[in-house]
Write a protein that holds these residues in place. Structure first.
Motif, mmCIF file in Angstrom:
data_model
loop_
_atom_site.group_PDB
_atom_site.id
_atom_site.type_symbol
_atom_site.label_atom_id
_atom_site.label_comp_id
_atom_site.label_asym_id
_atom_site.label_seq_id
_atom_site.Cartn_x
_atom_site.Cartn_y
_atom_site.Cartn_z
ATOM 1 N N GLU A 11 0.815 -1.200 0.000
ATOM 2 C CA GLU A 11 0.000 0.000 0.000
ATOM 3 C C GLU A 11 0.859 1.265 0.000
ATOM 4 O O GLU A 11 1.826 1.377 0.743
ATOM 5 C CB GLU A 11 -0.904 -0.008 1.244
ATOM 6 N N ASP A 12 0.503 2.223 -0.857
ATOM 7 C CA ASP A 12 1.200 3.498 -0.908
ATOM 8 C C ASP A 12 0.295 4.520 -1.596
ATOM 9 O O ASP A 12 -0.543 4.152 -2.424
ATOM 10 C CB ASP A 12 2.524 3.370 -1.674
ATOM 11 N N TYR A 13 0.466 5.802 -1.265
ATOM 12 C CA TYR A 13 -0.364 6.871 -1.815
ATOM 13 C C TYR A 13 0.504 8.104 -2.074
ATOM 14 O O TYR A 13 1.482 8.342 -1.371
ATOM 15 C CB TYR A 13 -1.491 7.243 -0.837
ATOM 16 N N TRP A 14 0.091 8.908 -3.081
ATOM 17 C CA TRP A 14 0.875 10.102 -3.393
ATOM 18 C C TRP A 14 0.888 11.076 -2.217
ATOM 19 O O TRP A 14 1.881 11.816 -2.041
ATOM 20 C CB TRP A 14 0.362 10.784 -4.666
ATOM 21 N N ALA A 45 4.454 22.735 -5.129
ATOM 22 C CA ALA A 45 5.405 22.008 -5.965
ATOM 23 C C ALA A 45 5.556 20.562 -5.505
ATOM 24 O O ALA A 45 5.634 19.636 -6.320
ATOM 25 C CB ALA A 45 6.758 22.708 -5.957
ATOM 26 N N ALA A 46 5.590 20.352 -4.184
ATOM 27 C CA ALA A 46 5.711 18.994 -3.651
ATOM 28 C C ALA A 46 4.498 18.150 -4.018
ATOM 29 O O ALA A 46 4.616 16.941 -4.301
ATOM 30 C CB ALA A 46 5.885 19.033 -2.142
ATOM 31 N N GLU A 47 3.319 18.748 -4.038
ATOM 32 C CA GLU A 47 2.114 18.012 -4.424
ATOM 33 C C GLU A 47 2.171 17.608 -5.891
ATOM 34 O O GLU A 47 1.838 16.468 -6.249
ATOM 35 C CB GLU A 47 0.874 18.867 -4.168
ATOM 36 N N ILE A 48 2.622 18.512 -6.748
ATOM 37 C CA ILE A 48 2.775 18.188 -8.176
ATOM 38 C C ILE A 48 3.776 17.056 -8.347
ATOM 39 O O ILE A 48 3.552 16.118 -9.123
ATOM 40 C CB ILE A 48 3.226 19.443 -8.950
ATOM 41 N N LEU A 49 4.899 17.138 -7.640
ATOM 42 C CA LEU A 49 5.929 16.098 -7.750
ATOM 43 C C LEU A 49 5.356 14.727 -7.429
ATOM 44 O O LEU A 49 5.551 13.762 -8.180
ATOM 45 C CB LEU A 49 7.085 16.411 -6.803
ATOM 46 N N ALA A 50 4.643 14.628 -6.310
ATOM 47 C CA ALA A 50 4.126 13.335 -5.863
ATOM 48 C C ALA A 50 3.009 12.822 -6.771
ATOM 49 O O ALA A 50 2.947 11.623 -7.074
ATOM 50 C CB ALA A 50 3.635 13.453 -4.425
ATOM 51 N N LYS A 51 2.135 13.702 -7.215
ATOM 52 C CA LYS A 51 1.038 13.292 -8.099
ATOM 53 C C LYS A 51 1.553 12.867 -9.470
ATOM 54 O O LYS A 51 1.173 11.820 -10.013
ATOM 55 C CB LYS A 51 0.035 14.437 -8.269
ATOM 56 N N ASN A 101 14.128 11.531 -5.451
ATOM 57 C CA ASN A 101 13.331 12.679 -5.866
ATOM 58 C C ASN A 101 14.073 13.572 -6.859
ATOM 59 O O ASN A 101 13.513 14.549 -7.342
ATOM 60 C CB ASN A 101 12.909 13.516 -4.657
ATOM 61 N N SER A 102 15.326 13.251 -7.175
ATOM 62 C CA SER A 102 16.091 14.065 -8.118
ATOM 63 C C SER A 102 15.775 13.703 -9.563
ATOM 64 O O SER A 102 15.432 14.570 -10.376
ATOM 65 C CB SER A 102 17.590 13.903 -7.862
ATOM 66 N N THR A 103 15.889 12.430 -9.911
ATOM 67 C CA THR A 103 15.491 12.005 -11.253
ATOM 68 C C THR A 103 14.023 12.340 -11.488
ATOM 69 O O THR A 103 13.612 12.682 -12.599
ATOM 70 C CB THR A 103 15.718 10.500 -11.441
ATOM 71 N N LEU A 104 13.240 12.262 -10.416
ATOM 72 C CA LEU A 104 11.813 12.578 -10.515
ATOM 73 C C LEU A 104 11.603 14.071 -10.742
ATOM 74 O O LEU A 104 10.814 14.470 -11.618
ATOM 75 C CB LEU A 104 11.107 12.133 -9.237
ATOM 76 N N ASP A 105 12.268 14.914 -9.971
ATOM 77 C CA ASP A 105 12.173 16.371 -10.139
ATOM 78 C C ASP A 105 12.525 16.759 -11.573
ATOM 79 O O ASP A 105 11.790 17.501 -12.237
ATOM 80 C CB ASP A 105 13.123 17.031 -9.139
#
Length: 594
Positions: A77-80, A99-105, A413-417
């Protein structure tokens, strides 16, 4: 050997050889630049990418090892929302939460897009994308243990992702210019008309005219002596922005990765600890129990780096030396060979240690900048750092600061950013394009770049660039590292002031304009000094400890006075600071414990 003064008698003139015109020009070919290029090209825009490297695939994104974070929930189980909370808490509550919300979504969409483009992620027995644990990524808003969130391709994730995007860009017909060193932006007030580059192969300058210009040049880890970053990481984009009158945001926050190979700095991925690796001091203790008893080795990087440094300073380094051990022997040969093969190869080649049988000597290494060129959530550059858009100019990736990482970035979170905000940049450029214009190129558009090269080549000094660079890197390593204090920071200020004087007495013996690596290093040195100055003054100015910025003389976080972003302005007259509020939407600051 000839007298340097004789060699310096030759006067060098740098010509403007060519003018190119594109709809979009992107400086940098890492994940951020390529994502933006793909989105622009898909929309039919004439898109060009440039790199100072010999090929796009050498961009530093390729060095990312452990994974990219996304709350897929493939294995548990995991959620944005959990991912967003972890990012905000990991940032020591300095991240802008929009910005953090956009990153996770958007992370979930990004990983699926990579998969559809053919990225060969590691797989579960059921064929799903494999995920591993990473520091600071936990369950249930921090109330649970580590969560499986890092999507990985063995320990070569950056290699896989970069090649996937590069192949897609080639398929779409993106134009690539290699060995083009971007030196200065072409501007008209708060409007960008393109960029001027030095052609490393053929010599001379090229002006690139474009409606939209994106800076995606990465960080500046080469300002430190022990670093995990590529030789190309020299603050080129940040320097161009400063000279265009744009401030840099939150530069005092620079991350040291806990596990760099001792005396080399080469990254030993956090995936080693995500797979279950231990950190061991000279007493054979897993010492993280004393610093982060709940999360142990999977605490965020700033906490782990300080713990390792503290153990070494207390004399508990291995054999009393300046390193500790990363131990993955208990994982067994099968896991090491299938999930961490590159780590084993690097350890054997560069440390003479086979991690199947011996622990790996490691020490914190300069790794990542949380600060950079201020942008909105779509990558548009703020001219004043706050509200005025610099028309036609965008930034994404490590050189930018949308402030998704705040004071400390979580691993993966770097490759993701770079992916999320590089893609958003491309989408924003397409959306803005109809309202952008091709500004006329003035006769002196290349003047700033021309003067920079001629200044270096025509000096009649006696100090070589490498002497000044060694002084910079040693000073930053000693005084602006994992721990800081006023005395050390003031010492670094003095060193920087002395380097500015020495730069005017610098000597470059090679006066050619083609493949002149010494000239390139001298220009990069100027960029690094500018970045180091911003970091040092920012660290001296921020009288608190928060995330990766740890002041021994101000050991506590101070939300009353310092829950705000720093804006650093620099011009010929000197520097100044301004500030702006942190955007808080869901999660209010609390004590940060692991």
């Amino acid at each position: 050997m000839k007298d340097p003064k004789v060699l310096n008698e030759k006067v060098v003139d740098v010509p403007l050889r060519n003018i190119h015109k594109h709809d979009v020009v992107i400086v940098g070919t890492g994940l951020a630049g390529l994502w933006a290029a793909i989105e622009c090209k898909k929309a039919g825009l004439d898109t060009a990418c440039m790199t100072k490297l010999s090929m796009p695939q050498r961009s530093h994104s390729i060095a990312a090892q452990g994974g990219t974070a996304a709350s897929l929930g493939n294995l548990e189980e995991d959620y944005w929302e959990w991912h967003m909370f972890d990012t905000v808490k990991g940032s020591d509550f300095l991240a802008d939460q929009d910005a953090a919300e956009i990153l996770a979504k958007d992370a979930i969409t990004i990983v699926r897009e990579y998969e559809h483009m053919g990225a060969p992620f590691s797989r579960t027995p059921d064929g799903l994308i494999a995920q591993r644990k990473f520091g600071g990524h936990v369950k249930d808003f921090g109330r649970g243990g580590p969560v499986l969130r890092a999507c990985y391709a063995a320990d070569r994730t950056g290699h896989v992702l970069l090649h996937t995007l590069w192949q897609k860009a080639l398929e779409l017909g993106v134009r690539f210019y290699t060995e083009m060193f971007a030196i200065s932006l072409i501007t008209d007030g708060p409007k960008c008309a393109g960029v001027v580059t030095w052609d490393i192969k053929s010599g001379g300058l090229h002006a690139f005219k474009a409606k939209a210009t994106l800076i995606a040049t990465g960080g500046y880890g080469r300002a430190w002596k022990i670093t995990a970053t590529a030789y190309s990481y020299t603050a080129d984009g940040q320097y161009m922005a400063l000279r265009a009158g744009i401030p840099l945001e939150d530069m005092e926050f620079f991350q040291f990765h806990p596990t760099g190979l001792f005396d080399r700095g080469i990254l030993m991925t956090e995936g080693c600890r995500g797979e279950g690796g231990y950190l061991i001091n000279d007493l054979g203790e897993r010492f993280m129990k004393n610093y982060a008893p709940e999360k142990m080795e999977l605490a965020p990087r700033d906490i782990v780096s300080r713990a390792i440094t503290s153990e070494i300073e207390a004399g508990r380094g291995i054999n009393g030396g300046p390193y500790i051990y990363l131990d993955i022997r208990h994982l067994g040969a099968e896991i090491i060979n299938t999930r961490l093969p590159q780590i084993r190869e690097i350890s054997i080649k560069f440390a003479g240690v086979d991690p199947i049988h011996e622990p790996i000597p490691i020490v914190p290494t300069a790794h990542y900048s949380m600060g950079g060129i201020p942008t909105d959530i779509d990558g548009r550059v703020w001219y004043d750092g706050k509200s005025q858009i610099f028309s036609g100019l965008y930034a994404a990736g490590e050189c930018a600061c949308v402030s998704v990482h705040g004071a400390n970035r979580l691993g993966c979170n770097s490759t993701l950013d770079a992916s999320v905000f590089g893609r958003r940049c491309g989408i924003a450029i397409v959306k803005d394009f109809a309202n952008l214009e091709h500004l006329p190129l003035e006769e002196d558009s290349a003047k700033m770049a021309k003067e920079e090269i001629e200044f270096i080549l025509n000096q009649k000094g006696s100090i070589r660039p490498e002497e000044i660079r060694n002084e910079l890197q040693t000073g930053m390593q000693n005084y602006v590292a994992v721990f800081r204090d006023e005395k050390g920071l003031l010492k670094m200020v003095s060193i920087i002031e002395d380097m500015h004087k020495k730069m005017k007495d610098m000597f470059v013996s090679d006066k050619s304009l083609t493949y002149n690596t010494t000239l390139m290093e001298a220009m990069e040195l100027r960029h690094l000094i500018a970045a180091a100055e911003a970091v040092t003054y920012g660290a001296l100015n921020r009288t608190e400890s928060r995330g990766a910025h740890a002041r021994r003389d101000y050991p506590k976080r101070d939300d009353e006075n310092w829950l705000k972003h720093t804006l650093y302005f620099r011009d010929e007259s000197g520097f100044r600071f301004d500030y702006k509020e942190v955007k808080i939407t869901r999660f209010f600051p609390e004590e940060r414990k692991y």
